[in-house]
Every structure is written in C-alpha cells, then in structure tokens.
Design a protein around this motif. Structure first.
Motif, PDB file in Angstrom:
ATOM      1  N   ILE A  82       0.849  -1.206   0.000  1.00 38.87           N
ATOM      2  CA  ILE A  82       0.000   0.000   0.000  1.00 38.87           C
ATOM      3  C   ILE A  82       0.880   1.250   0.000  1.00 38.87           C
ATOM      4  O   ILE A  82       0.582   2.235  -0.692  1.00 38.87           O
ATOM      5  CB  ILE A  82      -0.968  -0.029   1.213  1.00 38.87           C
ATOM      6  CG1 ILE A  82      -1.952  -1.186   1.039  1.00 38.87           C
ATOM      7  CG2 ILE A  82      -1.727   1.290   1.340  1.00 38.87           C
ATOM      8  CD1 ILE A  82      -2.836  -1.441   2.230  1.00 38.87           C
ATOM      9  N   ILE A  86       0.761   4.520  -2.524  1.00 40.59           N
ATOM     10  CA  ILE A  86       0.602   5.901  -2.041  1.00 40.59           C
ATOM     11  C   ILE A  86       1.773   6.760  -2.511  1.00 40.59           C
ATOM     12  O   ILE A  86       1.580   7.883  -3.001  1.00 40.59           O
ATOM     13  CB  ILE A  86       0.476   5.917  -0.493  1.00 40.59           C
ATOM     14  CG1 ILE A  86      -0.833   5.224  -0.068  1.00 40.59           C
ATOM     15  CG2 ILE A  86       0.521   7.341   0.057  1.00 40.59           C
ATOM     16  CD1 ILE A  86      -0.951   4.945   1.414  1.00 40.59           C
ATOM     17  N   ALA A  89       1.424   7.597  -6.081  1.00 37.37           N
ATOM     18  CA  ALA A  89       0.358   8.579  -6.315  1.00 37.37           C
ATOM     19  C   ALA A  89       0.799   9.985  -5.908  1.00 37.37           C
ATOM     20  O   ALA A  89       0.478  10.965  -6.597  1.00 37.37           O
ATOM     21  CB  ALA A  89      -0.889   8.175  -5.530  1.00 37.37           C
ATOM     22  N   LEU A  90       1.559  10.085  -4.823  1.00 37.28           N
ATOM     23  CA  LEU A  90       1.939  11.413  -4.317  1.00 37.28           C
ATOM     24  C   LEU A  90       3.197  11.962  -4.981  1.00 37.28           C
ATOM     25  O   LEU A  90       3.288  13.163  -5.264  1.00 37.28           O
ATOM     26  CB  LEU A  90       2.151  11.354  -2.798  1.00 37.28           C
ATOM     27  CG  LEU A  90       0.926  10.989  -1.942  1.00 37.28           C
ATOM     28  CD1 LEU A  90       1.305  10.913  -0.474  1.00 37.28           C
ATOM     29  CD2 LEU A  90      -0.207  11.995  -2.144  1.00 37.28           C
TER      30      LEU A  90
END
Lengths: 215, 210
Positions: A82, A86, A89-90
């Motif tokens: 996960i 993340i 994505a960031l």
C-alpha cells in the motif's frame, strides 16, 4: 447445466479452431482476428491481475486477522504494497523519485542477493552430486567445470596443453555446448513440443477440463 | 575508504546483509527482507499495471477513440466475469472468460508449437552428415544424441536389451547437457554474487576496486 459446464467448452473449441485456422490464412480478415485477439487478451488480463492482487491481500489480511504465527510479517508486506501505491500517487513514478528508489534499493537489491545466495547452495549441490560417485555424475560435473573454465580468462591460462596442439578449455567448452549439449537440448525441446501439442489438442477437444474447477 | 552517506545505499546494504544471514539459518532479518520484497514488488507492479495496462491499453483507447475501440467492452465484460471467481455462488461465470483465454491461447499455440517446437528442431537435426575437416561428423553425434535422448524419455517400453543400451547412451548426452546448463547457472549466480560484493565494497564502503 449447459451454460455452466458445456458452453465454456464450446467457447474453448470455437476459439481454438478459429485461432489455429487463422494462422494459415494470409488475409486481412485473418490479421484483424489476430490483432483483436491480442487486444482482447490484454483487456481480459487486466481483470486477471485483479484476481492476483486480491489473492495477495486476502492471504495476508487473513493471516493478520487470525493472528497466525509470524502474522507481523504479513502486516509488513501489506504496508509495503500500500505504501508503494501511495508513494507513486503522491510523488510520481519518475527515475530518481521515491517510487523508483524504494524499488531499486529494496526489492531489486533483495532479489539480486537472493539469487546470488544460490551460488552457495549450488556449490553444496555440486558436492553432493560428486558424492554420488557414479560415472554419469562425474560426466555432469566435468562438463560443468569445463564450461565454467571455458567462460573465464583463467581457463586459457590453465590450458597449458595447447602448446602441443590440443584444444583449449574454451574450445572444449564450445564443443560441449554445440554438440552433446545441443543434442540433449533438442531432445528436450522435441519432448516439450510434442507435450505442448498434445496439451493444446486436449484443451481444444475438451478432454482436459481441470481449469473449469470442481463446482 | 569512506562509508557512503546515501541513505538509500544504507537501506540496500541492510537488506543485502539481511538476506545473507539466511546462510546461517532462517531468521527474522531474512523474513523481513523476504516480506519487504514481496510487498514492495506487489505495490510496484500494481502501479505499473495501472499505468501501462489499465490506462494505457484500455482507458485511453476507449476514451479517445470510442468508435473504433468499442469492441474492447466485450473482453472487459468477460474480464469482470473472471473476477466473479471471488464469489463462490457466481464463480461459474468466470469459465466463459477462461474458456476464451484458454481456447484462443491453445489455438494460437497449436501451429506455432508444430512450427517452432517440433519442425524447426527436426530441420536443424536432420542435416547431411559432414565428415570434412570443418564438420568432423559432429552432426552424426547430434543425431545419435537426439535419438538416444528421445528413446530415454520413452517410458512405454521397458529399458532393457538394445533399447536399454540406446537409452543409456541418451543418459550420457543428457548428463553432459545438464552439466553444461549447471555450469552456466553457477556462472550466472556467481556473477550476481560478485555484483553484490562490489556493491558492498564499492558503493557502501567506498573502496576503489578497479
């Protein structure tokens, strides 16, 4: 019952025959079928991946939920998976970013080390094979040693017999690779080819149907 | 020699040593490395799958040129049916997508297996035997090797008498072949080991090795 058990076999048969016949027809319609088969395969594969990811998370979540032995490692695996999503994505996916660096300095480094670990175990495997003391085991090891020596500079240094016109370890290793090794590999390739051919025929004709599951 | 100040190198160094502790025995450091690589690898591939396959191969073609790519909805529906495998009550629906994939895959492979896996191997084997100084009759050895190895793999007849003798010759060829493969594998693993040693000594400890 027909829609659950027989119809999937009809799909397999029809698609198998269509794709096999397509190979022999040099026509734009045939190329159209081939191109779209690739696109459709990729699209179905998208959802196949979902099954794989679901399976990964289910296995580890269940371990955490049931507090099985070593469940903490499963939590770590979920956190890492996960976390990577993340981070991507960031921070983005570019070279030099966190996403690529985490992958290169953890997963890629660990994978390379795990494979290099096999260097130790393969050596002990060679020792055990030699202890078998059969003439054929010796043939295996001799071939392995000559091939290894033929690939490194030291192989040429130890080939002192080349002074009297005998072939060097490099030449012998090339001969082993091109003649007896080639013969063995071809026999194995022919066996695999015949086995694959029979398996594809069994699938198309509906003789092999274990992929349908038990339900 | 000066130790690296790059935190990424420290992380890779830690995991490299963690994996090598397995040589002692299976322990928590190795398990941490094992689960980190599984988790990070999974996350990495999920992102790649999303970017390159879902968006690149499905969403962009469909959203930019729906007219020519509308047919992708059919495999998407089949793909969704494949996901029903998660729900036991509706798992039978996944058979349609599996049927398409397996049937088309088998049909796709059938002529290519004959062409590449069988005929090409036979073409390359059944060549005129060349006893000249360049050929040295090697092709005869290859033919003997291929036939005897194939006979070894034929288990429908007991390996006795002449048949057993030929199968025994096949074992010799196979052992030499496996030995060559074994040698190559050892070389590949050792080169990976050298790579890790170079990383530890060069990147982490900053030693000038060459």
């Amino acid at each position: 019952m027909f829609w659950k058990k027989q119809f999937p076999l009809v799909i397999v048969f029809v698609m198998g025959v269509v794709m096999a016949v397509q190979y022999f027809i040099p026509h734009s319609a045939s190329e159209f079928v081939y191109d779209n088969y690739l696109k459709w395969g990729i699209t179905i594969g998208i959802f196949g991946h979902i099954l794989g990811y679901f399976s990964f998370f289910r296995v580890h979540v269940m371990k955490v939920k049931k507090k099985t032995p070593n469940w903490g490692y499963s939590l770590l695996a979920i956190f890492c998976a996960i976390g990577m999503i993340i981070v991507a994505a960031l921070d983005g996916r570019g070279t030099g970013g966190y996403y690529m660096n985490i992958y290169l300095y953890t997963s890629a480094a660990i994978n390379a080390t795990v494979f290099s670990l096999l260097a130790f175990y393969i050596s002990s495997a060679a020792y055990r094979a030699f202890r078998a003391r059969s003439v054929q085991a010796v043939a295996l090891l001799l071939a392995a040693i000559i091939v290894m020596l033929g690939r490194v500079p030291i192989g040429n240094y130890v080939s002192v017999w080349t002074a009297i016109g005998l072939p060097s370890t490099y030449d012998i290793s090339q001969w082993i690779l091109n003649v007896p090794n080639m013969a063995a590999k071809r026999a194995i390739a022919l066996g695999v080819g015949l086995g694959s051919l029979l398996m594809t025929l069994k699938l198309i004709l509906g003789i092999e149907r274990t992929y349908l599951g038990n339900q | 020699m000066h130790i690296s100040t790059n935190p990424w190198v420290w992380i890779a160094f830690f995991f490299t040593l963690s994996v090598y502790t397995f040589l002692w025995k299976d322990n928590f450091l190795y398990k941490i490395a094992e689960h980190v690589t599984v988790g990070v690898g999974m996350g990495f591939w999920i992102v790649l799958w999303w970017d390159q396959t879902v968006v690149g191969q499905f969403w962009i073609p469909l959203s930019t040129n729906f007219g020519t790519n509308f047919h992708l909805i059919v495999p998407a529906i089949m793909g969704l049916m494949m996901v029903t495998r998660i729900i036991p009550k509706y798992a039978w629906m996944s058979r349609y997508a599996l049927g398409f994939t397996i049937g088309a895959g088998a049909g796709f492979a059938l002529p290519r297996v004959i062409q590449g896996g069988i005929l090409q191997q036979l073409y390359a084997t059944l060549l005129p035997i060349d006893f000249s100084s360049t050929g040295l009759g090697y092709n005869l050895i290859i033919i003997i090797g291929v036939l005897s190895s194939l006979i070894y793999f034929f288990f429908s007849k007991e390996h006795k008498g002449v048949f057993g003798g030929i199968a025994n010759i096949g074992i010799w060829f196979l052992m030499v072949g496996f030995g060559a493969t074994f040698g190559y594998t050892v070389m590949a693993r050792l080169s990976l080991f050298i790579g890790r040693v170079l990383f530890v000594l060069g990147d982490f400890f900053g030693m000038q090795l060459f």
